[in-house]
Motif scaffolding. Structure first.
Motif, short mmCIF file in Angstrom:
data_model
loop_
_atom_site.label_atom_id
_atom_site.label_comp_id
_atom_site.label_asym_id
_atom_site.label_seq_id
_atom_site.Cartn_x
_atom_site.Cartn_y
_atom_site.Cartn_z
N ALA A 12 0.82 -1.35 -0.31
CA ALA A 12 -0.12 0.26 -0.23
C ALA A 12 0.78 1.34 0.22
CB ALA A 12 -1.29 -0.15 0.80
N TRP A 13 0.26 2.02 -0.59
CA TRP A 13 1.03 3.66 -0.96
C TRP A 13 0.57 4.37 1.04
CZ3 TRP A 13 -0.11 6.35 -5.74
CH2 TRP A 13 1.38 6.13 -6.73
N SER A 14 0.63 5.58 1.22
CA SER A 14 0.27 6.22 2.14
C SER A 14 -0.36 7.53 1.49
CB SER A 14 1.63 7.30 3.02
OG SER A 14 2.21 7.68 2.58
N VAL A 15 -1.78 8.28 2.07
CA VAL A 15 -2.37 9.23 1.47
C VAL A 15 -0.76 9.82 0.61
CG1 VAL A 15 -3.95 11.08 1.95
CG2 VAL A 15 -3.94 8.85 2.75
N GLY A 16 0.46 10.28 1.85
CA GLY A 16 1.30 11.63 1.42
C GLY A 16 1.53 10.51 0.19
N GLN A 51 -7.38 15.40 4.24
CA GLN A 51 -6.24 15.26 4.67
C GLN A 51 -5.33 15.43 3.09
OE1 GLN A 51 -5.16 11.09 6.16
NE2 GLN A 51 -6.07 11.58 7.86
N LEU A 52 -6.10 14.86 2.02
CA LEU A 52 -5.13 15.03 0.53
C LEU A 52 -5.00 16.90 0.02
CD1 LEU A 52 -6.76 12.32 -2.02
CD2 LEU A 52 -4.35 13.01 -1.62
N THR A 54 -4.71 19.21 2.97
CA THR A 54 -3.50 19.78 3.02
C THR A 54 -1.75 19.28 2.29
OG1 THR A 54 -5.49 19.10 5.50
CG2 THR A 54 -2.67 19.71 5.69
N LEU A 55 -2.27 17.97 2.32
CA LEU A 55 -1.14 17.40 1.82
C LEU A 55 -0.59 18.06 0.37
CD1 LEU A 55 -1.52 13.66 2.41
CD2 LEU A 55 0.41 15.49 3.49
N LEU A 56 -1.83 18.47 0.20
CA LEU A 56 -1.70 19.48 -1.34
C LEU A 56 -1.55 20.74 -1.81
CD1 LEU A 56 -4.16 16.62 -3.84
CD2 LEU A 56 -1.51 17.29 -4.09
N GLY A 57 -1.38 21.16 0.25
CA GLY A 57 -1.00 22.55 -0.04
C GLY A 57 -2.12 23.54 0.33
N GLY A 58 -3.68 22.71 0.53
CA GLY A 58 -4.73 23.46 0.51
C GLY A 58 -5.60 23.39 -0.91
N ALA A 59 -5.57 22.19 -1.49
CA ALA A 59 -6.47 21.66 -2.60
C ALA A 59 -7.75 21.99 -2.80
CB ALA A 59 -5.61 20.81 -3.68
N PRO A 60 -8.44 23.07 -3.46
CA PRO A 60 -9.91 22.89 -2.95
C PRO A 60 -10.36 21.58 -3.34
CG PRO A 60 -8.53 24.72 -4.56
CD PRO A 60 -7.85 23.60 -5.09
N VAL A 61 -11.25 21.73 -2.62
CA VAL A 61 -12.85 20.70 -2.50
C VAL A 61 -14.04 20.94 -2.66
CG1 VAL A 61 -13.17 18.55 -0.96
CG2 VAL A 61 -11.10 19.89 -0.83
N VAL A 196 -3.51 2.75 0.78
CA VAL A 196 -3.86 3.16 -0.60
C VAL A 196 -3.70 1.48 -2.05
CG1 VAL A 196 -3.81 4.47 -3.10
CG2 VAL A 196 -3.65 5.24 -0.89
N LEU A 197 -4.14 1.29 -2.06
CA LEU A 197 -4.10 -0.32 -3.10
C LEU A 197 -4.36 0.15 -4.51
CD1 LEU A 197 -5.41 -2.58 0.04
CD2 LEU A 197 -3.19 -2.03 -1.07
N PRO A 198 -3.93 -0.72 -5.58
CA PRO A 198 -4.26 -1.02 -6.52
C PRO A 198 -6.07 -1.45 -6.04
CG PRO A 198 -2.02 -1.92 -6.66
CD PRO A 198 -2.96 -1.47 -4.99
N GLY A 199 -6.65 -0.65 -7.61
CA GLY A 199 -7.62 -0.64 -8.27
C GLY A 199 -8.74 -1.59 -8.78
N PRO A 200 -9.57 -1.45 -9.31
CA PRO A 200 -9.76 -2.60 -10.57
C PRO A 200 -9.07 -1.77 -11.42
CG PRO A 200 -12.06 -2.35 -8.38
CD PRO A 200 -10.76 -1.64 -8.41
N ALA A 201 -9.65 -0.71 -11.68
CA ALA A 201 -8.97 0.04 -13.10
C ALA A 201 -7.00 0.30 -13.16
CB ALA A 201 -9.99 0.71 -13.52
N HIS A 202 -7.44 -0.03 -12.35
CA HIS A 202 -5.52 0.06 -12.09
C HIS A 202 -4.81 -0.07 -12.93
CE1 HIS A 202 -1.29 0.77 -11.17
NE2 HIS A 202 -1.28 2.16 -9.86
N PRO A 203 -3.65 -0.05 -13.78
CA PRO A 203 -3.40 -0.98 -15.05
C PRO A 203 -2.27 -1.85 -14.77
CG PRO A 203 -2.73 1.17 -15.07
CD PRO A 203 -2.97 1.72 -13.70
N LEU A 204 -1.68 -1.59 -13.13
CA LEU A 204 -0.94 -3.12 -12.91
C LEU A 204 -2.55 -4.04 -12.70
CD1 LEU A 204 1.24 -4.32 -11.06
CD2 LEU A 204 -0.18 -3.57 -8.96
#
Length: 211
Positions: A12-16, A51-52, A54-61, A196-204
């Motif tokens: 798994a990936w982290s959110v970061g 969380q995302l 904040t990690l993206l410098g205040g990305a709009p949601v 964070v894990l690869p989902g059904p549509a991930h190229p992997l």
């Protein structure tokens, strides 16, 4: 950050790490990297988007609860396209009406700038009409009954009747327009952290299933 380590390693990936991937992804809606965060009501989408952001410098949601209505729980696609997708695709600030769920009417307008990354969170954020404009779909991987129980505990018994109506509408929505098969990433929450894990549509996944 390159996606190659994740493509080779199923850990798994982290959110970061997810935020780093998004920052380097190609734009998908004009100049914007538009990411959807979908899942059942109560699954943790708002927490993850915060969380995302904040990690993206205040990305709009954009919270889809602001765009939905009591009478149109899932019939907001045209409004989203006109007020949000179209201006963002042209590099312009989006302006949309925010709905008040207590007083049952729009109370004010809000703005969504064409930032490098913009997050859309809410049930149905990965619906088919939006996917052409998205750089990726995230799915909060929590069983619907568990998510709904958590959401009802959060909102209280006074909203039990609304939750009964909502769950029926949500079932119908995902039966007609499922998001999970199109999710590039699955996000799971454990002890306050997201993985964070690869989902059904991930190229992997297509590489794994190739004969």
């Amino acid at each position: 950050m390159s996606t190659q380590p994740f493509d080779r390693d199923p850990a798994a990936w982290s959110v970061g790490e997810l935020a780093s991937w998004l920052a380097g992804a190609p734009p998908s809606c004009g100049p914007v990297r538009l990411l959807s965060i979908d899942g059942h009501a109560g699954s943790g989408k708002t927490t993850l988007s915060a969380q995302l952001s904040t990690l993206l410098g205040g990305a709009p949601v954009l919270h889809l609860d602001d765009l939905s209505r009591h009478q149109e729980l899932f019939d907001w696609t045209e409004r989203l396209g006109d007020q949000v997708i179209r201006p963002l695709s042209r590099g312009r600030t989006a302006r949309y009406q925010v709905y008040d769920w207590v007083h049952r009417h729009a109370i004010h307008s809000a703005e969504l700038p064409p930032a490098p990354a913009v997050l859309i969170e809410g049930v149905g954020a990965g619906r088919r009409a939006l996917r052409p404009h998205l750089c990726a779909v995230l799915w909060l991987d929590l069983p619907r009954e568990t998510a709904w129980e958590r959401g009802l505990r959060r909102d209280g018994e006074e909203l039990a009747d609304f939750w009964s109506e909502w769950t029926a509408e949500e079932r119908a929505h995902f039966a007609d327009d499922p998001t999970l098969p199109y999710a590039r990433y699955l996000v799971r929450q454990s002890e306050g952290d997201f993985q964070v894990l690869p989902g059904p549509a991930h190229p992997l996944q297509s590489v794994r299933t190739r004969p």
